[in-house]
Design an enzyme around this catalytic site. Structure first.
Site, PDB file in Angstrom:
ATOM      1  N   CYS A 260     -57.496 -45.321 -40.707  1.00  0.00           N
ATOM      2  CA  CYS A 260     -57.952 -44.536 -41.859  1.00  0.00           C
ATOM      3  C   CYS A 260     -58.418 -45.447 -42.997  1.00  0.00           C
ATOM      4  O   CYS A 260     -59.507 -45.257 -43.553  1.00  0.00           O
ATOM      5  CB  CYS A 260     -56.862 -43.580 -42.320  1.00  0.00           C
ATOM      6  SG  CYS A 260     -55.211 -44.321 -42.437  1.00  0.00           S
TER       7      CYS A 260
HETATM    8  N1  LIG Z   1     -51.916 -40.040 -39.635  1.00  0.00           N
HETATM    9  C1  LIG Z   1     -53.091 -40.595 -39.914  1.00  0.00           C
HETATM   10  O1  LIG Z   1     -53.638 -40.397 -41.011  1.00  0.00           O
HETATM   11  C2  LIG Z   1     -53.784 -41.460 -38.882  1.00  0.00           C
HETATM   12  C3  LIG Z   1     -55.072 -41.924 -39.184  1.00  0.00           C
HETATM   13  C4  LIG Z   1     -55.750 -42.717 -38.253  1.00  0.00           C
HETATM   14  C5  LIG Z   1     -55.115 -43.061 -37.069  1.00  0.00           C
HETATM   15  N2  LIG Z   1     -53.854 -42.623 -36.823  1.00  0.00           N
HETATM   16  C6  LIG Z   1     -53.240 -43.028 -35.551  1.00  0.00           C
HETATM   17  O2  LIG Z   1     -53.137 -41.879 -34.710  1.00  0.00           O
HETATM   18  C7  LIG Z   1     -51.973 -41.989 -33.904  1.00  0.00           C
HETATM   19  C8  LIG Z   1     -51.106 -40.749 -34.154  1.00  0.00           C
HETATM   20  O3  LIG Z   1     -50.735 -40.763 -35.511  1.00  0.00           O
HETATM   21  P1  LIG Z   1     -49.988 -39.537 -36.197  1.00  0.00           P
HETATM   22  O4  LIG Z   1     -49.999 -39.820 -37.639  1.00  0.00           O
HETATM   23  O5  LIG Z   1     -50.472 -38.254 -35.689  1.00  0.00           O
HETATM   24  O6  LIG Z   1     -48.483 -39.784 -35.647  1.00  0.00           O
HETATM   25  P2  LIG Z   1     -47.321 -38.705 -35.465  1.00  0.00           P
HETATM   26  O7  LIG Z   1     -47.471 -37.569 -36.398  1.00  0.00           O
HETATM   27  O8  LIG Z   1     -46.053 -39.503 -35.518  1.00  0.00           O
HETATM   28  O9  LIG Z   1     -47.530 -38.166 -33.971  1.00  0.00           O
HETATM   29  C9  LIG Z   1     -47.365 -39.016 -32.857  1.00  0.00           C
HETATM   30  C10 LIG Z   1     -47.663 -38.212 -31.613  1.00  0.00           C
HETATM   31  O10 LIG Z   1     -47.569 -39.078 -30.482  1.00  0.00           O
HETATM   32  C11 LIG Z   1     -46.671 -38.496 -29.526  1.00  0.00           C
HETATM   33  N3  LIG Z   1     -46.004 -39.583 -28.817  1.00  0.00           N
HETATM   34  C12 LIG Z   1     -45.176 -40.523 -29.315  1.00  0.00           C
HETATM   35  N4  LIG Z   1     -44.792 -41.374 -28.329  1.00  0.00           N
HETATM   36  C13 LIG Z   1     -45.403 -40.957 -27.201  1.00  0.00           C
HETATM   37  C14 LIG Z   1     -45.398 -41.399 -25.853  1.00  0.00           C
HETATM   38  N5  LIG Z   1     -44.706 -42.480 -25.486  1.00  0.00           N
HETATM   39  N6  LIG Z   1     -46.136 -40.725 -24.960  1.00  0.00           N
HETATM   40  C15 LIG Z   1     -46.854 -39.634 -25.320  1.00  0.00           C
HETATM   41  N7  LIG Z   1     -46.884 -39.140 -26.580  1.00  0.00           N
HETATM   42  C16 LIG Z   1     -46.168 -39.812 -27.506  1.00  0.00           C
HETATM   43  C17 LIG Z   1     -45.716 -37.667 -30.346  1.00  0.00           C
HETATM   44  O11 LIG Z   1     -45.169 -36.678 -29.487  1.00  0.00           O
HETATM   45  P3  LIG Z   1     -43.789 -35.889 -29.810  1.00  0.00           P
HETATM   46  O12 LIG Z   1     -43.943 -35.339 -31.192  1.00  0.00           O
HETATM   47  O13 LIG Z   1     -43.788 -34.835 -28.782  1.00  0.00           O
HETATM   48  O14 LIG Z   1     -42.684 -36.891 -29.692  1.00  0.00           O
HETATM   49  C18 LIG Z   1     -46.675 -37.078 -31.378  1.00  0.00           C
HETATM   50  O15 LIG Z   1     -47.367 -35.987 -30.829  1.00  0.00           O
HETATM   51  C19 LIG Z   1     -51.280 -43.302 -34.287  1.00  0.00           C
HETATM   52  O16 LIG Z   1     -51.659 -44.334 -33.419  1.00  0.00           O
HETATM   53  C20 LIG Z   1     -51.832 -43.568 -35.680  1.00  0.00           C
HETATM   54  O17 LIG Z   1     -51.817 -44.935 -36.019  1.00  0.00           O
HETATM   55  C21 LIG Z   1     -53.196 -41.807 -37.685  1.00  0.00           C
END
Ligand SMILES: NC(=O)c1ccc[n+]([C@@H]2O[C@H](COP(=O)([O-])OP(=O)(O)OC[C@H]3O[C@@H](n4cnc5c(N)ncnc54)[C@H](OP(=O)(O)O)[C@@H]3O)[C@@H](O)[C@H]2O)c1
Length: 345
Positions: free
Chosen positions: A149
């Site tokens: 981001c």
């Molecule tokens: N948040 C942002 O603004 C943003 C921006 C750009 C990029 N990102 C990237 O996008 C990704 C997700 O971010 P997020 O903010 O959405 O994180 P989040 O809210 O913590 O969600 C993580 C997701 O990944 C799943 N997960 C975790 N470990 C896993 C595994 N071993 N196998 C399969 N699924 C798994 C979780 O499932 P459960 O809930 O079922 O455990 C959850 O659905 C990250 O790599 C982050 O760096 C995020």
């Protein structure tokens, strides 16, 4: 993939970025969500996990069985999970759009900043899914690394300055709402701490710094990445992000040349708006949209230029950009299914 709805899967659909992908995909005419997977939420009813989406069905295990039949899979997962899942999916001929940091950096830089070996070095860096700046590599790409981001906002603000500023000594302040850290709980994300607080964090070693440096080096035509000083801050709101960049102008550059560089870079970009002179971007004007708003000004007193970019970290900073890149990869117009109008106030 043209002419029919493509079956897609979302792994990490129970997280913030994954949920935003599901919201955007619900209105997408070219992609049909046929699998949603998670980790701890596997087996749960979608309506219970995210009532705001109005989706039916059950969250599956993050494995090939759940994702069978998908031609394209979004990985909205931690980089560790992406490193495991992406090679398996690619072996099955599935296009992978990864939102994590797993495939953004060359393996040596990845190891330096993530403190672990890269387990799929041949795949990294993958084509970088920031279409406005790196679109050429996206059509037909089997694996896309969606930018972080902060790098999205920082690089959109910096790109027009290539050739106009000293590429070294760029200083960037980033400000993000709490959803940028995902849905997991940390001490500094508790409402009682975060909701009346602004504080820097992670400086100077935030993992988005090498990503900004890598992108800036490409844009500025440098042989070696030039170090940037990047300081992120957590601000008390759920979503929204601003990066403000400051760089020293090279001699003889006037304000009109700087504005012309920004206007020229983005006049054909539907998601990027250059604001008028003396106007600065606001997160309130990009909330829920796949847009980036930019402001720029030259400070004749210091010989520096300041440029700022506001995005919604979950849309242009994550899910929307992933969808824009997936559109490009599959031959659809980049704007397909993506909102330009924001939610306001
Ligand atoms: N948040 C942002 O603004 C943003 C921006 C750009 C990029 N990102 C990237 O996008 C990704 C997700 O971010 P997020 O903010 O959405 O994180 P989040 O809210 O913590 O969600 C993580 C997701 O990944 C799943 N997960 C975790 N470990 C896993 C595994 N071993 N196998 C399969 N699924 C798994 C979780 O499932 P459960 O809930 O079922 O455990 C959850 O659905 C990250 O790599 C982050 O760096 C995020």
């Amino acid at each position: 993939m043209k002419g029919r709805r493509v079956d897609v899967g979302v792994v990490g659909g129970s997280g913030y970025a994954g949920a935003e992908l599901l919201r955007l995909l619900a209105g997408h005419p070219g992609f049909k969500v046929s699998a949603v997977a998670g980790q701890r939420s596997a087996g749960q009813d979608m309506r219970a996990v995210f009532p705001h989406l109005g989706l039916e069905g059950t969250i599956g295990q993050a494995d090939l069985d759940t994702l069978r039949g998908c031609a394209l899979v979004f990985l909205a997962t931690p980089h560790t999970a992406s490193l495991t899942l992406a090679p398996q999916l690619l072996d099955e001929g599935v296009t992978v759009v990864d939102l994590s940091g797993a495939f953004r950096l060359d393996p040596a830089t990845f190891t330096g900043w993530y403190g672990e070996d890269h387990t799929a070095p041949a795949l990294s860096p993958a084509p970088y899914g920031l279409p406005e700046l790196f679109r050429a590599a996206l059509p037909g790409a089997p694996l896309i690394a969606v930018p972080g981001c902060y790098p999205t906002a920082a690089l959109l603000a910096l790109a027009p300055l290539a050739g106009l500023v000293d590429p070294a000594g760029v200083v960037i302040a980033g400000l993000s709402g709490a959803s940028g850290a995902g849905k997991g709980l940390r001490d500094d994300l508790h409402a009682s701490h975060a909701m009346a607080n602004v504080a820097p964090y992670g400086a100077p070693n935030h993992r988005h710094a090498p990503e900004i440096e890598q992108g800036w080096a490409t844009l500025a035509g440098l042989d070696q990445p030039a170090a940037v000083t990047f300081t992120p801050h957590l601000v008390p709101m759920a979503r929204g992000l601003v990066c403000t960049v400051s760089a020293r102008l090279t001699g003889g550059i006037c304000a009109s040349a700087v504005r012309a560089a920004y206007a020229g870079a983005y006049e054909a970009e539907p998601f990027v708006t250059l604001l008028g002179e003396s106007n600065w971007p606001a997160t309130a004007h990009v909330r829920g949209a796949n847009t980036a708003h930019l402001g720029v000004a030259l400070d004749a007193r210091t010989g520096r230029v300041t440029a700022a970019c506001a995005i919604d970290n979950l849309v242009k900073g994550a899910a929307g950009q992933a969808l824009q890149a997936a559109n490009a990869a599959t031959g659809l117009p980049e704007t397909t299914g993506l909102p330009i109008a924001a939610v306001y106030p």
